[in-house]
Design an enzyme around this catalytic site. Structure first.
Site, mmCIF file in Angstrom:
data_model
loop_
_atom_site.group_PDB
_atom_site.id
_atom_site.type_symbol
_atom_site.label_atom_id
_atom_site.label_comp_id
_atom_site.label_asym_id
_atom_site.label_seq_id
_atom_site.Cartn_x
_atom_site.Cartn_y
_atom_site.Cartn_z
ATOM 1 N N CYS A 1 -26.687 -9.109 -14.232
ATOM 2 C CA CYS A 1 -28.075 -8.747 -14.551
ATOM 3 C C CYS A 1 -28.312 -8.608 -16.051
ATOM 4 C CB CYS A 1 -28.465 -7.465 -13.825
ATOM 5 S SG CYS A 1 -27.567 -6.029 -14.421
ATOM 6 N N LYS B 1 18.048 -15.904 2.128
ATOM 7 C CA LYS B 1 16.824 -15.609 1.377
ATOM 8 C C LYS B 1 15.626 -16.340 1.976
ATOM 9 C CE LYS B 1 16.973 -13.963 -2.645
ATOM 10 N NZ LYS B 1 16.632 -12.610 -3.123
ATOM 11 N N CYS C 1 -21.639 -1.537 -15.046
ATOM 12 C CA CYS C 1 -23.021 -1.934 -15.218
ATOM 13 C C CYS C 1 -23.840 -0.740 -14.721
ATOM 14 C CB CYS C 1 -23.305 -3.172 -14.366
ATOM 15 S SG CYS C 1 -25.065 -3.455 -14.151
ATOM 16 N N GLU D 1 20.345 -7.880 9.657
ATOM 17 C CA GLU D 1 19.371 -6.843 9.257
ATOM 18 C C GLU D 1 18.374 -7.433 8.265
ATOM 19 O OE1 GLU D 1 21.791 -4.073 7.136
ATOM 20 O OE2 GLU D 1 23.115 -3.755 8.836
ATOM 21 N N ASP E 1 13.428 -5.161 0.088
ATOM 22 C CA ASP E 1 13.218 -5.442 -1.323
ATOM 23 C C ASP E 1 12.936 -4.146 -2.069
ATOM 24 O OD1 ASP E 1 12.967 -6.838 -3.603
ATOM 25 O OD2 ASP E 1 11.013 -7.703 -3.161
ATOM 26 N N CYS F 1 -23.485 -7.042 -18.427
ATOM 27 C CA CYS F 1 -23.168 -7.343 -17.033
ATOM 28 C C CYS F 1 -23.414 -8.839 -16.803
ATOM 29 C CB CYS F 1 -24.050 -6.508 -16.105
ATOM 30 S SG CYS F 1 -23.957 -7.054 -14.387
ATOM 31 N N TYR G 1 21.803 1.441 5.125
ATOM 32 C CA TYR G 1 22.329 0.259 5.803
ATOM 33 C C TYR G 1 23.852 0.172 5.860
ATOM 34 C CZ TYR G 1 22.297 -1.354 0.942
ATOM 35 O OH TYR G 1 22.469 -1.452 -0.409
ATOM 36 N N CYS H 1 -28.819 -3.614 -9.927
ATOM 37 C CA CYS H 1 -28.112 -4.876 -10.197
ATOM 38 C C CYS H 1 -27.817 -5.564 -8.868
ATOM 39 C CB CYS H 1 -26.811 -4.587 -10.956
ATOM 40 S SG CYS H 1 -25.795 -6.060 -11.164
ATOM 41 N N LYS I 1 16.633 -7.755 4.782
ATOM 42 C CA LYS I 1 17.043 -7.403 3.421
ATOM 43 C C LYS I 1 15.830 -6.761 2.749
ATOM 44 C CE LYS I 1 19.514 -9.267 -0.519
ATOM 45 N NZ LYS I 1 18.611 -9.008 -1.623
HETATM 46 S S1 IVH Z 1 24.466 -4.732 2.279
HETATM 47 C C1 IVH Z 1 28.387 -5.058 0.111
HETATM 48 N N1 IVH Z 1 22.203 -4.616 3.574
HETATM 49 O O1 IVH Z 1 20.565 -6.205 -1.477
HETATM 50 C C2 IVH Z 1 27.170 -4.939 0.934
HETATM 51 N N2 IVH Z 1 22.137 -4.797 1.207
HETATM 52 O O2 IVH Z 1 22.279 -8.321 -3.159
HETATM 53 C C3 IVH Z 1 25.984 -5.145 0.140
HETATM 54 N N3 IVH Z 1 19.874 -4.788 0.272
HETATM 55 O O3 IVH Z 1 22.454 -4.323 -3.700
HETATM 56 C C4 IVH Z 1 24.808 -4.478 0.591
HETATM 57 N N4 IVH Z 1 18.805 -4.617 2.196
HETATM 58 O O4 IVH Z 1 20.502 -3.147 -2.670
HETATM 59 C C5 IVH Z 1 22.795 -4.714 2.378
HETATM 60 N N5 IVH Z 1 20.284 -4.482 4.851
HETATM 61 C C6 IVH Z 1 20.864 -4.569 3.666
HETATM 62 C C7 IVH Z 1 20.131 -4.643 2.469
HETATM 63 C C8 IVH Z 1 20.793 -4.752 1.252
HETATM 64 C C9 IVH Z 1 18.688 -4.705 0.871
HETATM 65 C C10 IVH Z 1 20.095 -4.935 -1.181
HETATM 66 C C11 IVH Z 1 21.121 -3.989 -1.734
HETATM 67 C C12 IVH Z 1 22.130 -4.821 -2.435
HETATM 68 C C13 IVH Z 1 21.455 -6.135 -2.557
HETATM 69 C C14 IVH Z 1 22.524 -7.203 -2.406
#
Ligand code: IVH
Length: 661
Positions: free
Chosen positions: A407, A310, A422, A112, A116, A404, A223, A427, A114
């Site tokens: 001008c 990552k 300005c 999946e 942010d 400015c 998730y 200008c 991850k």
């Molecule tokens: S699984 C024990 N799935 O990443 C399972 N986490 O460092 C842990 N996060 O605190 C979570 N997308 O907030 C999982 N598809 C995803 C995620 C996800 C973002 C975040 C989550 C967690 C951190 C883990």
């Protein structure tokens, strides 16, 4: 209305509203307009107002709490919310897999994105949302139930569920476009902006006033089922259940049979990362079998059955060399950070936005500082912070300009605004932006009229107003350095062609403050010609659904200015079309969503977009699973791959032409 009837109506309205809410916020595929949706909600509100004892906490009217709270309660998690161990390359992923293969014959995964954002746990009892808690330190977090309810993709009540007690976990996030809009609005209100989508999410979900939270474009992907009284065998099955009962799960999730397939999918996700409207900072691999997950268990910090991969960082540190000042279309002076060029995610970044002068003080930034810079896709590179530990003694404060830089006119600081402007309407910097905006792809789409050319036109006194471009003769253009017979003629042709652009584009192109593409579209639906619009008074404009009071005020003031009226007169005089086309009654593409990738040979992007719009269709910039048609021209981007993955209808140029004919 008697109570019996109210009960029946309330039930129906709630069901309809939940259905349309799901269509809009989860499926991304609304089938009624915002106006119709609001009507349903208002109707429900009215009945509940008359029969207050019929209000239940899961009613869609209860998403936004009445009063701000004074603090968040701390709540212990049912089981700790762990973090994920990180890997940074394929070898580390294979090592992880090899460790598992010592224990099991085979391991299949679900991969999946991850997301942010900010992790949260949501508890449902008998299908009703009873609690929402932030991840906090993993053991305990803040009770954010009220705030979570304001997020439209969080279901208040689950659909046909046979689970009595359910805890799910997910990531609250903010889309990139929502983030850009939010920062723009904060700037206008003289409030601090956010450095990235994650900070914006954290800052928004921790607001004590639910009304503010509701105004922030927050969203959630769920998730994991972290607790349930139903036996679930695989993670894939858990995600299917989550989706079925009404949660928003991530569509870019894939079940894979082994680590090599997992690695391939991680690479694919990294490739399309920039095309997504939300930030992802990696991929998560989870062992699909829940039984195997249980056998493996967790360390104190991380589960042993999942790992994150990552992606390359979207942040880097570099030196702030100087701060330049840009003068915008409305005369606003904006500081821009000039950086020692640094590569971030494969792109060299040498400039970052500083938003406004207050921001420089707020972030305590000095010239010469080492700063942390972040970029991602459509988000303009931002300075997250200055690294104080590395500050040299002689690093200088930036002095706010009094004049400015273009001008030399004394700048003004309008009372309630942070912006310094300005005031000189003539200008050259302002004129350049106005012409550039007028000629831009979304406005009059005048090809070959770029910044450098406009600059030279101003320098050579060829233009002093937008309308002057329509008075340019071939010889005028030939007098500009770099133009030859053919290129000059091309520019003349594009200018000529722009006279027939749609009314909506003209309104947008005038560059009225606060009038973006969306407002221009709304305005063009209410008025059929520029003369009608000029004569509309502010009160009429305020009545237009979807147009804010501030925008109405700006439009009225724009047309009360003689210079602007003269500009319109000249545009009419040279033959620019200033009225709406007859509406095409047949709308074969009504509500259909189109996405383009690559360029077509027979039509410019503007022409093809206008054709689709005139037939009722919508053009979107990114692909989702609800996109109806993906039109593929030459040199398509990664959108094509994504469209194939999602199994969307893909048309080449010939097929597209057949469709529109
Ligand atoms: S699984 C024990 N799935 O990443 C399972 N986490 O460092 C842990 N996060 O605190 C979570 N997308 O907030 C999982 N598809 C995803 C995620 C996800 C973002 C975040 C989550 C967690 C951190 C883990």
């Amino acid at each position: 209305m008697d109570k019996k009837k109210a009960i029946i109506l309330i039930k129906k309205l709630r069901k309809d509203i939940n259905y349309h809410n799901h269509k809009y916020y989860i499926e991304n595929n609304p089938i009624i307009s915002d106006f119709e949706f609001d009507k349903l909600l208002k109707e429900l509100e009215q009945i509940e107002y008359n029969f207050p004892d019929l209000i239940t906490p899961d009613s869609p009217t209860q998403r936004i709490g009445e009063k701000p709270i004074d603090h968040f309660e701390t709540i212990n998690h049912i089981t700790p919310m762990l973090s994920l161990a990180n890997t940074y390359n394929n070898k580390e992923l294979r090592d992880f897999n090899n460790r598992l293969l010592k224990k099991f014959d085979r391991v299949s995964y679900v991969v999946e994105p991850k997301i942010d954002g900010i992790g949260a746990a949501l508890v449902y009892e008998n299908g009703l949302l009873v609690r929402g808690v932030t991840r906090g330190d993993g053991v305990k977090g803040d009770d954010i139930t009220g705030n979570l309810k304001t997020i439209r993709s969080v279901p208040l009540k689950l659909d046909k569920i046979d689970i009595k007690f359910l805890e799910v976990r997910g990531e609250i996030f903010m889309s990139k476009s929502g983030f850009n809009n939010l920062n723009k609005n904060l700037l206008e209100k003289n409030e601090p902006t956010f450095a990235n989508t994650r900070n914006a999410t954290a800052g928004s979900i921790r607001q004590l006033n639910p009304k503010i939270v509701a105004s922030r474009p927050l969203d959630i992907f769920v998730y994991q089922i972290s607790y349930s009284d139903k036996i679930i065998e695989t993670h894939e099955e858990a995600l299917i259940i989550l989706k079925k009962v009404g949660f928003k799960t991530n569509p870019l999730t894939k079940k894979v049979k082994d680590i090599e397939e997992a690695i391939n999918f991680c690479e694919e996700l990294e490739k399309i990362r920039e095309d997504l409207d939300y930030n992802i900072d990696g991929a998560v691999l989870k062992i699909d079998s829940i039984e195997k997950q249980k056998i493996l268990g967790s360390t104190t910090k991380n589960p042993r059955w999942a790992i994150s991969f990552k992606f390359a960082a979207q942040q880097a540190t570099t030196k702030l060399l100087k701060i330049n000042i840009q003068v915008g279309r409305q005369g606003t002076l904006t500081p821009v950070a000039i950086l020692d060029p640094v590569k971030i995610g494969g792109v060299t970044v040498s400039r970052a936005t500083l938003h406004n002068f207050d921001e420089i003080n707020r972030k305590d930034i000095k010239i010469g500082d080492i700063v942390l810079v972040e970029r991602s896709g459509d988000v303009i590179p931002q300075i997250v912070k200055s690294i104080k530990e590395k500050r040299q003694e002689n690093n200088k404060f930036f002095e706010i300009p009094k004049k400015c830089p273009i001008c030399n006119t004394n700048v003004i600081n309008e009372s309630e605004e942070v912006a310094i402007r300005c005031p000189n309407k003539m200008c050259p910097a302002r004129l350049k932006w106005r012409v550039k905006h007028f000629a831009s792809r979304d406005a009059m789409d005048i090809e070959h009229l770029g910044f450098a050319t406009i600059d030279k036109m101003i320098e050579n006194n060829l233009i002093s107003d937008i309308s002057d471009i329509y008075f340019l003769a071939l010889d005028d253009i030939l007098s500009i350095e770099g133009f030859k017979e053919k290129s000059a003629q091309n520019l003349i042709n594009s200018i000529e062609k722009s006279k027939n652009m749609t009314f909506e584009r003209l309104i947008y192109g005038l560059g009225i403050r606060h009038v973006g593409k969306y407002s221009a579209q709304i305005i063009s639906k209410s008025y059929s010609s520029i003369n009608e619009l000029i004569n509309a008074d502010e009160e009429d404009l305020k009545k237009i659904d979807g147009l804010g009071d501030k925008t109405a005020n700006e439009i009225a003031s724009f047309f009360s200015n003689d210079e602007n009226i003269n500009l319109i007169k000249r545009l009419i005089e040279v033959g620019v079309k200033t009225r709406k086309n007859q509406i095409n009654k047949e709308l074969p593409f009504k509500d259909k969503k189109f996405v383009f990738t690559g360029s077509l040979k027979s039509y410019s992007r503007t022409e093809s977009s206008d054709i689709i719009k005139s037939k009722g269709g919508n053009i979107l910039s990114s692909i989702t699973k609800t996109t109806d048609y993906v039109i593929v021209g030459e040199k398509p981007g990664s959108k094509l791959e994504k469209a194939k993955n999602l199994g969307l209808k893909i048309l080449n140029e010939e097929e597209f032409i057949m469709l529109i004919k």
